[in-house]
Motif scaffolding. Structure first.
Motif, mmCIF file in Angstrom:
data_model
loop_
_atom_site.group_PDB
_atom_site.id
_atom_site.type_symbol
_atom_site.label_atom_id
_atom_site.label_comp_id
_atom_site.label_asym_id
_atom_site.label_seq_id
_atom_site.Cartn_x
_atom_site.Cartn_y
_atom_site.Cartn_z
ATOM 1 N N UNK A 91 0.866 -1.165 0.000
ATOM 2 C CA UNK A 91 0.000 0.000 0.000
ATOM 3 C C UNK A 91 0.910 1.224 0.000
ATOM 4 N N UNK A 92 0.554 2.247 -0.750
ATOM 5 C CA UNK A 92 1.339 3.482 -0.779
ATOM 6 C C UNK A 92 0.399 4.655 -0.578
ATOM 7 N N UNK A 93 0.841 5.636 0.176
ATOM 8 C CA UNK A 93 0.004 6.827 0.328
ATOM 9 C C UNK A 93 0.730 8.042 -0.239
ATOM 10 N N UNK A 94 -0.061 9.041 -0.605
ATOM 11 C CA UNK A 94 0.494 10.260 -1.184
ATOM 12 C C UNK A 94 -0.427 11.423 -0.850
ATOM 13 N N UNK A 95 0.077 12.621 -1.104
ATOM 14 C CA UNK A 95 -0.678 13.826 -0.736
ATOM 15 C C UNK A 95 -1.555 14.326 -1.875
ATOM 16 N N UNK A 96 -1.487 13.650 -3.033
ATOM 17 C CA UNK A 96 -2.296 14.066 -4.185
ATOM 18 C C UNK A 96 -2.578 12.848 -5.046
ATOM 19 N N UNK A 97 -3.650 12.886 -5.852
ATOM 20 C CA UNK A 97 -4.004 11.717 -6.673
ATOM 21 C C UNK A 97 -3.267 11.625 -8.001
ATOM 22 N N UNK A 98 -2.713 12.735 -8.479
ATOM 23 C CA UNK A 98 -2.010 12.669 -9.763
ATOM 24 C C UNK A 98 -0.619 13.262 -9.618
ATOM 25 N N UNK A 99 0.334 12.665 -10.360
ATOM 26 C CA UNK A 99 1.725 13.046 -10.231
ATOM 27 C C UNK A 99 2.042 14.379 -10.883
ATOM 28 N N UNK A 100 3.283 14.904 -10.656
ATOM 29 C CA UNK A 100 4.321 14.174 -9.920
ATOM 30 C C UNK A 100 4.189 14.346 -8.413
ATOM 31 N N UNK A 101 4.343 13.266 -7.685
ATOM 32 C CA UNK A 101 4.307 13.302 -6.236
ATOM 33 C C UNK A 101 5.057 12.097 -5.716
ATOM 34 N N UNK A 102 5.462 12.169 -4.482
ATOM 35 C CA UNK A 102 6.155 11.047 -3.870
ATOM 36 C C UNK A 102 5.120 10.102 -3.274
ATOM 37 N N UNK A 103 5.314 8.825 -3.524
ATOM 38 C CA UNK A 103 4.467 7.802 -2.903
ATOM 39 C C UNK A 103 5.290 7.106 -1.829
ATOM 40 N N UNK A 104 4.713 6.969 -0.646
ATOM 41 C CA UNK A 104 5.406 6.327 0.465
ATOM 42 C C UNK A 104 4.731 4.994 0.753
ATOM 43 N N UNK A 105 5.557 3.952 0.820
ATOM 44 C CA UNK A 105 5.030 2.595 0.921
ATOM 45 C C UNK A 105 5.009 2.076 2.357
ATOM 46 N N UNK A 106 4.031 1.224 2.618
ATOM 47 C CA UNK A 106 3.982 0.486 3.868
ATOM 48 C C UNK A 106 4.819 -0.769 3.764
ATOM 49 N N UNK A 107 4.910 -1.534 4.865
ATOM 50 C CA UNK A 107 5.763 -2.725 4.900
ATOM 51 C C UNK A 107 5.211 -3.916 4.129
ATOM 52 N N UNK A 108 3.951 -3.845 3.740
ATOM 53 C CA UNK A 108 3.394 -4.906 2.916
ATOM 54 C C UNK A 108 2.746 -6.025 3.704
ATOM 55 N N UNK A 109 1.890 -6.777 3.015
ATOM 56 C CA UNK A 109 1.293 -8.005 3.537
ATOM 57 C C UNK A 109 1.697 -9.131 2.595
ATOM 58 N N UNK A 110 2.325 -10.153 3.168
ATOM 59 C CA UNK A 110 2.713 -11.317 2.364
ATOM 60 C C UNK A 110 1.561 -12.306 2.368
ATOM 61 N N UNK A 111 0.941 -12.501 1.196
ATOM 62 C CA UNK A 111 -0.188 -13.427 1.063
ATOM 63 C C UNK A 111 0.289 -14.704 0.370
ATOM 64 N N UNK A 112 0.003 -15.820 0.998
ATOM 65 C CA UNK A 112 0.289 -17.125 0.397
ATOM 66 C C UNK A 112 -1.018 -17.854 0.187
ATOM 67 N N UNK A 113 -1.264 -18.290 -1.035
ATOM 68 C CA UNK A 113 -2.478 -19.043 -1.366
ATOM 69 C C UNK A 113 -2.079 -20.480 -1.680
ATOM 70 N N UNK A 114 -2.686 -21.416 -0.935
ATOM 71 C CA UNK A 114 -2.322 -22.836 -1.130
ATOM 72 C C UNK A 114 -3.494 -23.620 -1.718
#
Lengths: 114, 111
Positions: A91-114
């Motif tokens: 997931x990434x958040x930003x201060x605006x919906x259209x670029x140019x802007x910096x997107x900052x990412x979260x640590x992520x969720x590792x999904x495993x499907x078996x």
């Protein structure tokens, strides 16, 4: 200033099940974007949420859906899980919906499907 | 179709070496180019480049953009083991709503 957070950290699901992943945006940010990163690949854009509405979508089927809440946090829902859905979801958040802007990412969720 | 190509895909160097990572692109309606460092999970923002020829620096890292030749480079001087990571290059799509990423360059720095 609080950074982007995601939950859960890891998840194991069975093919055909449904999953919900959560993201809290960085303080001051009103836009959330979701990406899928398969092993050895760069992240691929799933969709973006701005003002609680989908504001752009990548090449993903409708079983990938999302929500954004008034506090700008967001959920990613995936129905009818397939083995190929196994990936790191960022997931990434930003201060605006259209670029140019910096997107900052979260640590992520590792999904495993078996 | 918008495209981002990074090279090399992997690189092994010794501590103290200088490395140059490459990113070439084809994109409609260029807005900016971003570099990220990804160690375990979260890509960490490094630089955003919008104008050609203006070098951005942060400590031992620097980057520059050439909009005429459609590429960017990321330089790391005096590499340390802590620089070992995947370095990702990304550009905005035409609508400006999403980042298009390259596959990344995996850098390994040995002591």
């Amino acid at each position: 200033e609080t950074g982007v957070t995601q939950s859960p950290t890891h998840l194991i699901k069975t093919r055909g099940q449904q999953v919900t992943l959560r993201c809290s945006s960085q303080s001051g940010h009103n836009t959330v974007s979701w990406y899928q990163q398969a092993l050895g690949q760069g992240p691929q854009f799933i969709f973006q949420y701005y003002r609680e509405e989908e504001n752009g979508r990548g090449n993903f089927p409708p079983r990938f859906s999302g929500l954004q809440f008034p506090n700008y946090s967001s959920e990613l829902n995936v129905n009818a899980l397939e083995l190929d859905d196994s990936a790191l979801y960022l997931c990434a958040s930003s201060s605006a919906p259209t670029g140019p802007y910096e997107q900052y990412f979260g640590p992520g969720t590792r999904l495993t499907v078996t | 179709e918008d495209k981002v190509v990074q090279s090399p895909l992997s690189l092994v160097v010794h501590e103290g070496d200088t490395v140059t990572l490459n990113c070439s692109y084809e994109v409609t309606n260029f807005r900016s180019l971003l570099w990220y460092k990804q160690e375990k999970k979260a890509p960490t923002f490094l630089f955003m480049l919008t104008s050609s020829g203006i070098e951005k620096k942060s400590g031992r890292l620097s980057s520059i953009l050439d909009k005429k030749e459609l590429f960017s480079i990321l330089n790391i001087t005096a590499t340390q083991t802590g620089d070992s990571a995947v370095y990702l290059c990304a550009l905005f799509n035409q609508a400006g709503t999403a980042l298009i990423f390259g596959k990344g360059t995996t850098l390994s720095v040995s002591s």
